[in-house]
Design a protein around this motif. Sequence first.
Motif: not given
Lengths: 103, 103
Positions: A31-37, A49-57, A82-83, A102-103
């Motif tokens: 159920x965890x939601x992520x985005x791939x972009x 909005x929520x704290x984020x971790x940006x994992x660079x591919x 990012x807070x 997120x989160x």
Amino acid sequence: MEQFDNVSVSKRANVYFDGLCVSYTVTLADGTRKTVGVIQPSKLVFNTGAPEVMELVEGECRVVLPGESEAKTFKGGESFSIPGNSSFNIEVVSALHYVCHYG
Amino acid sequence: MEQFDNVSVSKRANVYFDGLCVSYTVTLADGTRKTVGVIQPSKLVFNTGAPEVMELVEGECRVVLPGESEAKTFKGGESFSIPGNSSFNIEVVSALHYVCHYG
């Protein structure tokens, strides 16, 4: 891991800044939601909005994190956090493929 | 169906035309590969290898199909087919979210 397995993925992209940033929402089996972009070369300001971790591919960027005055360089294989309820300046040097947690 | 379920999705985008077209490769449970993508407003020429069916999720475009002289308009909810080893001219009027089926 070069791909997500056993996930759901939206058929409609999230499009920001006239397409300079395009992402898809991915929902894991738990159920965890992520985005791939991907972000094209540009200078942008993102709000969280929520704290984020940006994992660079793949790719490279220079980021001024909240509360910092100097830009740091991040590349594929690295991550930055990012807070929540903040914003960050990002200069994308080469097309930046990422996964956002997120989160 | 607004999303694919129980699929694998690449973490690296396919980027064409400096980001005017961004897609991700999706692999279904039975091994079938599709792409889910978005094209920003633009006039582009795409080449096909395998035959393709473009399933439009949202947006609008005008397409000159191979062997035809006049453009046809297609919108979200509609589809068009392109033969293999050919090319087609597309004018995207509003951000075109699509799923591409091959073979």
